[in-house]
Write a protein that holds these residues in place. Sequence first.
Motif, mmCIF file in Angstrom:
data_model
loop_
_atom_site.group_PDB
_atom_site.id
_atom_site.type_symbol
_atom_site.label_atom_id
_atom_site.label_comp_id
_atom_site.label_asym_id
_atom_site.label_seq_id
_atom_site.Cartn_x
_atom_site.Cartn_y
_atom_site.Cartn_z
ATOM 1 N N GLU A 105 8.757 1.608 -14.069
ATOM 2 C CA GLU A 105 7.335 1.695 -13.744
ATOM 3 C C GLU A 105 7.072 2.829 -12.754
ATOM 4 O O GLU A 105 6.028 3.487 -12.813
ATOM 5 N N GLY A 127 4.640 5.980 -13.479
ATOM 6 C CA GLY A 127 3.419 5.957 -12.675
ATOM 7 C C GLY A 127 3.086 7.306 -12.062
ATOM 8 O O GLY A 127 3.886 8.242 -12.065
ATOM 9 N N ARG A 187 4.013 -9.263 -10.256
ATOM 10 C CA ARG A 187 3.596 -10.262 -9.278
ATOM 11 C C ARG A 187 4.264 -11.613 -9.523
ATOM 12 O O ARG A 187 4.695 -11.909 -10.632
ATOM 13 N N ASP A 197 0.809 -1.222 0.000
ATOM 14 C CA ASP A 197 0.000 0.000 0.000
ATOM 15 C C ASP A 197 0.841 1.270 0.000
ATOM 16 O O ASP A 197 0.306 2.383 0.082
ATOM 17 N N GLU A 212 1.442 -1.920 -5.246
ATOM 18 C CA GLU A 212 0.761 -3.147 -5.657
ATOM 19 C C GLU A 212 0.131 -3.008 -7.038
ATOM 20 O O GLU A 212 -0.143 -4.022 -7.693
ATOM 21 N N GLU A 213 -0.072 -1.784 -7.490
ATOM 22 C CA GLU A 213 -0.664 -1.555 -8.807
ATOM 23 C C GLU A 213 0.373 -1.671 -9.922
ATOM 24 O O GLU A 213 0.018 -1.972 -11.064
ATOM 25 N N ILE A 214 1.632 -1.417 -9.614
ATOM 26 C CA ILE A 214 2.653 -1.399 -10.670
ATOM 27 C C ILE A 214 3.692 -2.518 -10.519
ATOM 28 O O ILE A 214 4.557 -2.684 -11.378
ATOM 29 N N GLN A 217 -0.247 6.486 -7.024
ATOM 30 C CA GLN A 217 -0.418 5.050 -7.260
ATOM 31 C C GLN A 217 0.303 4.230 -6.201
ATOM 32 O O GLN A 217 1.393 4.589 -5.754
ATOM 33 N N LYS A 218 -0.294 3.112 -5.848
ATOM 34 C CA LYS A 218 0.326 2.218 -4.873
ATOM 35 C C LYS A 218 1.234 1.209 -5.585
ATOM 36 O O LYS A 218 1.025 0.882 -6.752
ATOM 37 N N THR A 220 2.697 4.293 -1.549
ATOM 38 C CA THR A 220 2.524 5.010 -2.813
ATOM 39 C C THR A 220 3.882 5.252 -3.474
ATOM 40 O O THR A 220 4.935 5.147 -2.825
#
Length: 408
Positions: free
Chosen positions: A143, A147, A159, A104, A154-156, A151-152, A106
Amino acid sequence: MKTPAEIESPLTSEALADKIARRSPKEAVRLIDAQDPALATGALESVNPSIRGKVLRAFPEDRLSVLLAQADPDYARQWRENLTFPDDTVGSMMEAPIGVLRPDTTIAQAIEELRALVKKAFITYLFVSDAENCLLGVVVMREMMLGRPEQKLEEIMLRHPFSLRPRMKLEDAMKAVLNKHFPVYPVCNEAGQLVGLMRGQTMFEAQAIEISAQAGSMVGVEKEERLTTPWARSLKFRHPWLQLNLLTAFVAAAVVGVFQGTLDKLVILAVFLPVLAGQSGNTGCQALAVTLRGMTLGELRSGRELVMVIKEALLGLANGALVGLTAGAGMFIYARLQGHHSALGLGTIVFFAMTFSCVISGVSGAVVPLVLKKLGADPATASSIFLTTATDVASMGIFLGLATLFIH
């Protein structure tokens, strides 16, 4: 008693690191003992972790504690952890995880974290983990640049990233990353928790050091020996292998002794014994080199050993037949010049002996390292000693055996 190299004045940490890298672990310990502890720890920070681990393991525990007390606490703690893993494993060379943030976080917050981190470490990626420190993803700098600040991570993040295990052997880790080419690899335990980082450069440097020792290992020169190793210790390292080589040479000599009667009747055979031994020996060395290379690079997969042995047998047959024609022709011409009445028969014997010897030598070159590995030994250790015995016995035994049948 200190050597001149150990008492020369004064060394920089870079110069000391270079000296440590060029010495065996025991010699490096004596060199470090002669230096200021703060200088020594600074030098140890610079050497390849695989070298540093071997040196630290060579220290007695009481002296190691004194040395680590002078190091940066973070480095000292990581070096201690590295020593809990077997030598030449990922865990023994990994660095402490750095740049680890929560999902979480940013991008703006991550950048602020980076401002402080880059002052004390080289950051390639950011790693995202949960509250249990399980690795969730990896964030590349591109990224973050593209970005939005809000943005957090986990979004970029990427995984399910590829990771290594701390107890993986260096050789297995090299195989696993062969097609990855990442600058840094996360190291996770069986529970998926991030326990360290492994730099690609560190792995390749360590593997280069390991490969550089193979040439010496094949003839019984220990990996620990360096140019600066005292002659008495070098004698201790080398002499047992020379005794073994002498023993195997007696085996080859015994084969010649069995056929002494044949040699007495056909003295001309003695001229071609070195030719056969040398050619079959070269064939075996070629097979040995390719086999060791395949084992090192991970090209030799389980279950493919028989295929490789058959290939080397076929190559030995083809090469042996071709060089056998040349050697047979040479024997024929030489025998004719000597006025021998069985020149054609002798030439034929040389042809068949060369062919069969090269087949056996090729197979031996592939089998010797496989057997050593099966027995739990280093496949490169003294391989050439055992290979030389096999090729000498095969070439001389076949040659003199066929000649004996020819006489009768």
